[in-house]
Motif scaffolding. Structure first.
Motif, PDB file in Angstrom:
ATOM      1  N   SER A 192      -5.884   6.007 -11.252  1.00 53.88           N
ATOM      2  CA  SER A 192      -6.013   5.519 -12.618  1.00 53.88           C
ATOM      3  C   SER A 192      -4.793   3.973 -12.481  1.00 53.88           C
ATOM      4  CB  SER A 192      -5.414   6.385 -13.564  1.00 53.88           C
ATOM      5  OG  SER A 192      -6.678   7.245 -13.388  1.00 53.88           O
ATOM      6  N   GLY A 193      -4.357   3.530 -11.339  1.00 52.86           N
ATOM      7  CA  GLY A 193      -3.488   2.428 -12.013  1.00 52.86           C
ATOM      8  C   GLY A 193      -2.177   2.625 -11.714  1.00 52.86           C
ATOM      9  N   GLU A 194      -1.173   3.674 -11.235  1.00 53.40           N
ATOM     10  CA  GLU A 194       0.118   3.250 -11.957  1.00 53.40           C
ATOM     11  C   GLU A 194       0.972   2.983 -10.444  1.00 53.40           C
ATOM     12  OE1 GLU A 194       3.794   3.913 -13.349  1.00 53.40           O
ATOM     13  OE2 GLU A 194       3.069   4.776 -11.118  1.00 53.40           O
ATOM     14  N   PRO A 195       1.810   2.107 -10.872  1.00 52.56           N
ATOM     15  CA  PRO A 195       2.064   1.252  -9.660  1.00 52.56           C
ATOM     16  C   PRO A 195       2.894   1.867  -8.951  1.00 52.56           C
ATOM     17  CG  PRO A 195       2.623   0.412 -11.552  1.00 52.56           C
ATOM     18  CD  PRO A 195       1.637   1.171 -12.323  1.00 52.56           C
ATOM     19  N   ARG A 196       3.625   2.581  -9.158  1.00 49.13           N
ATOM     20  CA  ARG A 196       4.292   3.366  -8.379  1.00 49.13           C
ATOM     21  C   ARG A 196       4.050   4.211  -7.722  1.00 49.13           C
ATOM     22  NH1 ARG A 196       8.432   6.604 -11.162  1.00 49.13           N
ATOM     23  NH2 ARG A 196       6.406   6.565 -12.952  1.00 49.13           N
ATOM     24  N   ALA A 197       2.488   4.936  -8.284  1.00 48.61           N
ATOM     25  CA  ALA A 197       1.646   5.816  -7.549  1.00 48.61           C
ATOM     26  C   ALA A 197       1.092   4.884  -6.503  1.00 48.61           C
ATOM     27  CB  ALA A 197       0.985   6.413  -8.500  1.00 48.61           C
ATOM     28  N   MET A 198       0.521   4.446  -6.257  1.00 52.27           N
ATOM     29  CA  MET A 198      -0.406   3.564  -6.232  1.00 52.27           C
ATOM     30  C   MET A 198       0.383   2.534  -4.439  1.00 52.27           C
ATOM     31  SD  MET A 198      -3.246   0.666  -8.226  1.00 52.27           S
ATOM     32  CE  MET A 198      -1.352  -0.115  -9.030  1.00 52.27           C
ATOM     33  N   LEU A 199       1.502   2.608  -4.475  1.00 58.96           N
ATOM     34  CA  LEU A 199       2.500   1.913  -3.793  1.00 58.96           C
ATOM     35  C   LEU A 199       2.620   3.419  -2.379  1.00 58.96           C
ATOM     36  CD1 LEU A 199       4.543   0.734  -1.998  1.00 58.96           C
ATOM     37  CD2 LEU A 199       6.428   1.377  -3.609  1.00 58.96           C
ATOM     38  N   VAL A 200       2.932   5.016  -3.538  1.00 60.59           N
ATOM     39  CA  VAL A 200       3.403   5.913  -2.470  1.00 60.59           C
ATOM     40  C   VAL A 200       2.606   6.457  -1.530  1.00 60.59           C
ATOM     41  CG1 VAL A 200       4.629   8.010  -2.696  1.00 60.59           C
ATOM     42  CG2 VAL A 200       5.399   6.266  -3.969  1.00 60.59           C
ATOM     43  N   TYR A 201       0.820   6.431  -2.597  1.00 57.34           N
ATOM     44  CA  TYR A 201      -0.405   6.904  -2.656  1.00 57.34           C
ATOM     45  C   TYR A 201      -0.421   6.289  -0.816  1.00 57.34           C
ATOM     46  CZ  TYR A 201      -4.193   9.070  -1.548  1.00 57.34           C
ATOM     47  OH  TYR A 201      -5.097  10.432  -1.098  1.00 57.34           O
ATOM     48  N   ALA A 219      -5.546   1.937   2.167  1.00 53.94           N
ATOM     49  CA  ALA A 219      -4.092   2.057   1.007  1.00 53.94           C
ATOM     50  C   ALA A 219      -3.802  -0.186   1.218  1.00 53.94           C
ATOM     51  CB  ALA A 219      -3.050   1.631   2.604  1.00 53.94           C
ATOM     52  N   TYR A 220      -3.769  -0.385   1.514  1.00 51.35           N
ATOM     53  CA  TYR A 220      -3.803  -1.815   1.752  1.00 51.35           C
ATOM     54  C   TYR A 220      -4.542  -2.524   0.363  1.00 51.35           C
ATOM     55  CZ  TYR A 220      -2.923  -7.275   2.891  1.00 51.35           C
ATOM     56  OH  TYR A 220      -2.802  -8.343   2.612  1.00 51.35           O
ATOM     57  N   ALA A 221      -5.352  -2.052  -0.103  1.00 48.93           N
ATOM     58  CA  ALA A 221      -5.760  -2.029  -1.046  1.00 48.93           C
ATOM     59  C   ALA A 221      -5.050  -2.100  -2.375  1.00 48.93           C
ATOM     60  CB  ALA A 221      -7.305  -1.757  -1.447  1.00 48.93           C
ATOM     61  N   LEU A 222      -4.634  -0.850  -2.494  1.00 50.21           N
ATOM     62  CA  LEU A 222      -3.603   0.363  -3.373  1.00 50.21           C
ATOM     63  C   LEU A 222      -2.488  -0.637  -3.630  1.00 50.21           C
ATOM     64  CD1 LEU A 222      -4.664   3.690  -2.892  1.00 50.21           C
ATOM     65  CD2 LEU A 222      -5.221   2.290  -4.785  1.00 50.21           C
ATOM     66  N   ALA A 225     -10.598  -7.004  -1.284  1.00 46.83           N
ATOM     67  CA  ALA A 225     -12.188  -6.615  -2.012  1.00 46.83           C
ATOM     68  C   ALA A 225     -11.567  -5.470  -2.972  1.00 46.83           C
ATOM     69  CB  ALA A 225     -12.702  -7.326  -0.513  1.00 46.83           C
ATOM     70  N   LEU A 226     -11.549  -4.553  -1.254  1.00 45.46           N
ATOM     71  CA  LEU A 226     -11.605  -3.555  -2.215  1.00 45.46           C
ATOM     72  C   LEU A 226     -10.391  -2.885  -3.501  1.00 45.46           C
ATOM     73  CD1 LEU A 226     -11.977  -0.557  -2.754  1.00 45.46           C
ATOM     74  CD2 LEU A 226     -10.406   0.519  -0.703  1.00 45.46           C
ATOM     75  N   ALA A 227      -9.748  -4.012  -3.256  1.00 39.66           N
ATOM     76  CA  ALA A 227      -8.207  -4.103  -5.082  1.00 39.66           C
ATOM     77  C   ALA A 227      -8.811  -4.244  -6.307  1.00 39.66           C
ATOM     78  CB  ALA A 227      -7.193  -5.072  -3.899  1.00 39.66           C
TER      79      ALA A 227
END
Length: 294
Positions: free
Chosen positions: A115-124, A141-144, A177-179
């Protein structure tokens, strides 16, 4: 018709009053009256108000207005998370991660990351890169992590810099591209979403410590830095590269750092980042960058 209009008017009035009650708690919290804030939020949380439940989780996590109690923090985070509260999903995931329950942690972090939460994207994203509890997927991983960094999260920018050194250019392009695809998808979802919830001010939120790939704060003193020379699927390959570079490393010692399914090759120690950077310059064209010694 009149009855319908009256009911509609009552519903419209109820929404702002409910939100104002949460805001009243935030105002008390900001005025250094956390006990009053907790007293305002508790009955709202009991009625299922997700923002109030999340704020209570923060209070118990921080020990403000109530004694610090991580079990209670987890309970209120989970209540809000199940209601779709993104920050609660992330905070719950981080708390579970710290408690060693990685399976449940990653499930919540994945949901918030999608859903785009920045902390979650970093950790996941870090977990995906390392293959830590999930199937390794360096492109996603790179996209998130790219999306997290684009939202200004400083540890994500550091982690993205590490990934730039470890992921081939073609995979990074696919990640970008995925990001972009994920951003477009998120924008379409956001257009139909309800307004964002009221939250405790950011300064009151617990700090995030991303596992593994997020770099620690810089340190100083003898042996504070190493140089990182690559990441390998087997330690034998790392050792062979070190042996070939050893004459130019001038006595630096090899360090192998496990990272999920990979092994990072580092050498050092060096007394400062500048000294480590100079060592990297002497190794060109070998990919190399300074890292704090852990």
């Amino acid at each position: 018709m009149r009855r319908i209009l009256l009911v509609t008017a009552a519903l419209v009035a109820a929404g702002p009053l409910h939100a104002q009650s949460v805001r009243a708690g935030i105002e008390a919290w900001s005025a250094n009256q956390p006990e009053k804030a907790v007293a305002i939020w508790r009955p709202l949380a009991a009625k299922g108000q997700a923002d109030a439940a999340f704020n209570l989780g923060q209070a118990y996590k921080l020990g403000r207005g109530v004694p610090a109690d991580l079990a209670e923090a987890q309970r209120f985070y989970e209540q809000a998370a199940r209601a779709g509260h993104l920050e609660a999903q992330t905070s719950l995931g981080l708390l579970l991660f710290q408690n060693g329950n990685r399976t449940a942690a990653l499930r919540w972090l994945k949901q918030a990351a999608e859903s785009g939460e920045p902390r979650a994207m970093l950790v996941y994203g870090t977990a995906l890169f390392n293959g830590d509890g999930v199937t390794e997927d360096r492109i996603r991983a790179y996209a998130l992590v790219s999306r997290s960094a684009a939202q200004g999260l400083a540890p994500a920018k550091t982690t993205l810099g590490e990934m730039d050194q470890l992921i081939p250019l073609e995979e990074r392009r696919k990640g970008v591209a995925l990001a972009q695809e994920l951003v477009s998808s998120g924008a379409r979802t956001a257009a139909a979403a309800t307004p964002p919830p009221v939250k405790v001010p950011a300064a009151a939120a617990p700090k995030v410590a991303a596992p593994k790939a997020a770099a620690p704060a810089a340190v100083s003193g003898p042996g504070a830095y190493r140089v990182q020379l690559g990441a390998f699927r087997d330690s034998a390959s790392a050792q062979r590269l070190f042996a070939s570079l050893a004459p130019r490393l001038k006595g630096a010692r090899m360090t192998l750092v496990p990272s999920g399914t990979m092994t990072r090759l580092q050498a050092g120690p060096y007394p400062s980042r500048a000294a480590a950077s100079a060592a990297c310059s002497a190794l060109k064209p070998q990919p190399c960058f300074p890292v704090p010694a852990r």
